[in-house]
Design an enzyme around this catalytic site. Structure first.
Site, PDB file in Angstrom:
ATOM      1  CG  ASP A   5      -1.758   1.042   1.520  1.00 39.00           C
ATOM      2  OD1 ASP A   5      -1.594   2.170   0.604  1.00 39.00           O
ATOM      3  OD2 ASP A   5      -2.765   1.211   2.248  1.00 39.00           O
ATOM      4  CD  GLU A  18      26.691   4.479   6.452  1.00 37.65           C
ATOM      5  OE1 GLU A  18      26.605   3.257   6.994  1.00 37.65           O
ATOM      6  OE2 GLU A  18      26.180   5.357   7.072  1.00 37.65           O
ATOM      7  CB  CYS A  53      24.640   7.628   9.630  1.00 35.31           C
ATOM      8  SG  CYS A  53      23.973   6.397   8.493  1.00 35.31           S
ATOM      9  CG  HIS A  82      20.824   9.655  11.108  1.00 29.27           C
ATOM     10  ND1 HIS A  82      21.358   9.784   9.648  1.00 29.27           N
ATOM     11  CD2 HIS A  82      20.497   8.311  11.027  1.00 29.27           C
ATOM     12  CE1 HIS A  82      21.388   8.570   9.048  1.00 29.27           C
ATOM     13  NE2 HIS A  82      20.924   7.568   9.906  1.00 29.27           N
ATOM     14  CG  ASN A 136      19.864   7.133   5.167  1.00 22.70           C
ATOM     15  OD1 ASN A 136      20.238   7.933   5.361  1.00 22.70           O
ATOM     16  ND2 ASN A 136      19.719   5.678   5.801  1.00 22.70           N
ATOM     17  CB  SER A 171      24.255   1.343  12.572  1.00 20.73           C
ATOM     18  OG  SER A 171      22.931   2.019  12.366  1.00 20.73           O
TER      19      SER A 171
HETATM   20  N1  CAA Z   1      -0.717   3.121   5.719  1.00 22.29           N
HETATM   21  C1  CAA Z   1      -0.112   3.834   6.751  1.00 22.29           C
HETATM   22  N2  CAA Z   1       0.699   3.501   7.583  1.00 22.29           N
HETATM   23  C2  CAA Z   1       0.889   2.235   7.504  1.00 22.29           C
HETATM   24  C3  CAA Z   1       0.544   1.116   6.440  1.00 22.29           C
HETATM   25  C4  CAA Z   1      -0.510   1.718   5.611  1.00 22.29           C
HETATM   26  N3  CAA Z   1      -1.153   1.147   4.728  1.00 22.29           N
HETATM   27  N4  CAA Z   1       1.001  -0.181   6.651  1.00 22.29           N
HETATM   28  C5  CAA Z   1       2.026   0.234   7.725  1.00 22.29           C
HETATM   29  N5  CAA Z   1       2.055   1.405   7.999  1.00 22.29           N
HETATM   30  C6  CAA Z   1       3.053   1.940   9.095  1.00 22.29           C
HETATM   31  C7  CAA Z   1       3.354   1.059  10.106  1.00 22.29           C
HETATM   32  O1  CAA Z   1       2.109   1.075  11.107  1.00 22.29           O
HETATM   33  C8  CAA Z   1       4.566   1.517  10.706  1.00 22.29           C
HETATM   34  O2  CAA Z   1       4.179   2.785  11.327  1.00 22.29           O
HETATM   35  P1  CAA Z   1       4.715   3.038  12.978  1.00 22.29           P
HETATM   36  O3  CAA Z   1       6.073   2.673  13.239  1.00 22.29           O
HETATM   37  O4  CAA Z   1       4.396   4.344  13.329  1.00 22.29           O
HETATM   38  O5  CAA Z   1       3.634   2.208  13.823  1.00 22.29           O
HETATM   39  C9  CAA Z   1       5.390   2.054   9.296  1.00 22.29           C
HETATM   40  O6  CAA Z   1       4.277   2.045   8.424  1.00 22.29           O
HETATM   41  C10 CAA Z   1       6.274   1.051   8.862  1.00 22.29           C
HETATM   42  O7  CAA Z   1       5.630  -0.090   9.091  1.00 22.29           O
HETATM   43  P2  CAA Z   1       6.687  -1.576   9.519  1.00 22.29           P
HETATM   44  O8  CAA Z   1       7.299  -1.026  10.745  1.00 22.29           O
HETATM   45  O9  CAA Z   1       5.686  -2.678   9.529  1.00 22.29           O
HETATM   46  O10 CAA Z   1       7.710  -1.443   8.186  1.00 22.29           O
HETATM   47  P3  CAA Z   1       8.808  -2.599   7.890  1.00 22.29           P
HETATM   48  O11 CAA Z   1       8.695  -3.842   8.703  1.00 22.29           O
HETATM   49  O12 CAA Z   1       8.801  -2.826   6.482  1.00 22.29           O
HETATM   50  O13 CAA Z   1      10.161  -1.915   8.225  1.00 22.29           O
HETATM   51  C11 CAA Z   1      11.900  -0.365   8.652  1.00 22.29           C
HETATM   52  C12 CAA Z   1      10.371  -0.435   8.502  1.00 22.29           C
HETATM   53  C13 CAA Z   1      12.372  -1.167   9.864  1.00 22.29           C
HETATM   54  C14 CAA Z   1      12.323   1.262   8.768  1.00 22.29           C
HETATM   55  C15 CAA Z   1      12.761  -0.835   7.197  1.00 22.29           C
HETATM   56  O14 CAA Z   1      12.414  -0.117   6.119  1.00 22.29           O
HETATM   57  C16 CAA Z   1      14.279  -0.999   7.481  1.00 22.29           C
HETATM   58  O15 CAA Z   1      14.700  -1.958   7.830  1.00 22.29           O
HETATM   59  N6  CAA Z   1      14.751   0.110   7.026  1.00 22.29           N
HETATM   60  C17 CAA Z   1      16.416   0.279   6.936  1.00 22.29           C
HETATM   61  C18 CAA Z   1      16.641   0.584   8.645  1.00 22.29           C
HETATM   62  C19 CAA Z   1      16.591   1.752   9.082  1.00 22.29           C
HETATM   63  O16 CAA Z   1      16.386   2.838   8.470  1.00 22.29           O
HETATM   64  N7  CAA Z   1      16.730   1.666  10.498  1.00 22.29           N
HETATM   65  C20 CAA Z   1      16.556   3.024  11.234  1.00 22.29           C
HETATM   66  C21 CAA Z   1      17.399   3.132  12.308  1.00 22.29           C
HETATM   67  S1  CAA Z   1      19.158   2.631  11.979  1.00 22.29           S
HETATM   68  C22 CAA Z   1      19.915   3.932  11.329  1.00 22.29           C
HETATM   69  O17 CAA Z   1      19.399   5.124  11.588  1.00 22.29           O
HETATM   70  C23 CAA Z   1      21.113   4.089  10.532  1.00 22.29           C
HETATM   71  C24 CAA Z   1      20.738   4.168   9.144  1.00 22.29           C
HETATM   72  O18 CAA Z   1      20.823   5.184   8.605  1.00 22.29           O
HETATM   73  C25 CAA Z   1      20.456   2.971   8.530  1.00 22.29           C
END
Ligand code: CAA
Length: 381
Positions: free
Chosen positions: A29, A79, A111, A233, A271, A303
């Site tokens: 979605d 990185e 980062c 960040h 990012n 990280s």
């Molecule tokens: N409509 C609106 N919102 C929706 C939705 C819909 N149909 N379906 C899901 N959502 C929302 C969820 O409720 C959730 O929001 P909340 O957290 O506010 O509840 C949001 O969308 C994301 O959903 P999920 O958590 O289920 O998503 P995911 O499992 O696919 O993973 C993620 C998200 C973990 C960020 C993934 O994209 C990821 O691994 N990204 C890379 C890692 C990252 O960025 N980590 C951040 C910290 S580490 C860091 O900062 C270093 C760096 O630069 C990487």
């Protein structure tokens, strides 16, 4: 003596993937990416833009002849390094015509490395008040096709000049710190793609924010009210928003208005790892209405992991030293990719014996890799 950010600029490549296109093709979605993660577009690097050329393009947009004469240190944070030995900063000596009596170094800590570089630069200027330091952060974020992290990729570079009597912001002296040995996000040297424990990385990011912010409050004796805006960040904007809500429950607070201004550029770019916090800073300064002398709190997270919370104070007339129109044009004049072109670019990893046409689209472009060495084109200006 006041030391801080004298100039700041960024570069993003000319291609992007619309986040809705990605969602539709992954049968997700689109609202999950648009509202759930607060993403809009993801910058994608063409094959002739690597971390060096992007870093040169960002630096070229801010440097004058007078800066070049005074720069005696160049620090390159990344990185997504292209070489295990030769430092990216050495390329900048020739490509930007920097002087050769210079300390040139590449830094890595996920980062966080750009923040470390800025702090090192500040200390260098403290010891050498007449010198200027060029600090660059440049990255291509790749999680790979059909991974959870795929919507949170991006590409781009930030360049800053750190000097005494800065035109934009003074860096204040207190830093709150927190570090620990964890595996939340990492990239082994043999892998072109990052590995991540997504939900754990989110939790660690928030914990490290609270710990480093607490350390800052203790050391500085400041209160939350002494800080006019908080920036973060930004791996994706929603994480910054959720982290802000940990310390400010009132959504009517000005802090949310400033936060929204600070993510305008990040939502268009994705990012960019080391540069993300500073892209957010440029966004706040150019898209917001921060008053002269405002204090901004910066949360830097790398990280692995290390966190630093520190503050800067805007100087009188800082608005006159930004490059808003140039940056807005850079973001506007990009081309949307089809999903097929994006997939092909993100899964191509350059090796030896490759040559590119001179596209003359940006100041600096990768020209070829031959004899395992990279050569670049510089546009005549
Ligand atoms: N409509 C609106 N919102 C929706 C939705 C819909 N149909 N379906 C899901 N959502 C929302 C969820 O409720 C959730 O929001 P909340 O957290 O506010 O509840 C949001 O969308 C994301 O959903 P999920 O958590 O289920 O998503 P995911 O499992 O696919 O993973 C993620 C998200 C973990 C960020 C993934 O994209 C990821 O691994 N990204 C890379 C890692 C990252 O960025 N980590 C951040 C910290 S580490 C860091 O900062 C270093 C760096 O630069 C990487």
């Amino acid at each position: 003596m006041k030391i801080g950010i004298d100039k700041i600029g960024f570069y993003v490549p000319k291609l992007y993937l619309d986040i809705e296109t990605l969602a539709i093709n992954r049968e997700v979605d689109p609202m999950k990416y648009k509202k759930g993660l607060m993403l809009d577009k993801m910058a994608v690097a063409p094959l002739n833009q690597d971390i060096i050329s992007m870093g040169v393009n960002a630096a070229h947009s801010i440097l004058t002849k007078e800066d070049i004469e005074k720069i005696d240190m160049v620090l390159f944070a990344t990185e997504s390094s292209i070489d295990q030995s030769k430092a990216a900063a050495t390329h900048l000596i020739s490509l930007l015509s920097l002087k050769k009596n210079i300390r040139a170094l590449e830094l890595k800590h996920a980062c966080y490395a750009l923040t470390a570089a800025i702090q090192f630069a500040k200390n260098h200027v403290k010891e050498n008040p007449e010198s200027k330091v060029l600090v660059v952060g440049s990255d291509i974020a790749k999680y790979g096709i059909k991974t959870d992290g795929e919507p949170t990729q991006g590409a781009g570079a930030i360049a800053l000049i750190i000097s005494k009597d800065p035109c934009i912001a003074e860096i204040e002296n207190v830093s709150g710190l927190y570090a620990d040995d964890i595996y939340d996000f990492w990239r082994p040297s043999y892998s072109p793609y990052a590995m991540v424990d997504g939900q754990y990385s989110n939790e660690m990011y928030k914990k490290f924010f609270l710990e480093s912010y607490e350390d800052y409050l203790k050391k500085s004796r400041h209160k939350k009210e002494d800080i006019d805006a908080f920036i973060f960040h930004i791996p994706y904007a929603k994480l910054g928003l959720k982290t802000l809500s940990l310390i400010e429950p009132n959504i009517e607070s000005n802090l949310y208005q400033y936060f929204n201004q600070s993510i305008v550029y990040n939502q268009q770019v994705g990012n960019i790892y080391t540069g993300s916090l500073y892209l957010s800073l440029v966004s706040l300064l150019e898209q917001g209405e921060m008053k002269d002398n405002s204090r901004i709190g910066l949360f830097s997270y790398g990280s692995g992991a290390v966190a630093e919370f520190y503050t800067i104070k805007l100087v009188n007339g800082y608005k006159n030293h930004l490059n808003k129109i140039y940056h807005e044009k850079l973001l506007e004049n990009r081309k949307a990719l089809s999903i097929e072109s994006y997939e092909s670019l993100i899964s191509t990893h350059l090796t030896n014996d490759i040559k590119f046409e001179d596209e003359n689209e940006s100041y600096c472009e990768l020209k070829e890799i031959s004899h395992q060495q990279r050569k670049y084109n510089i546009k005549a200006v």
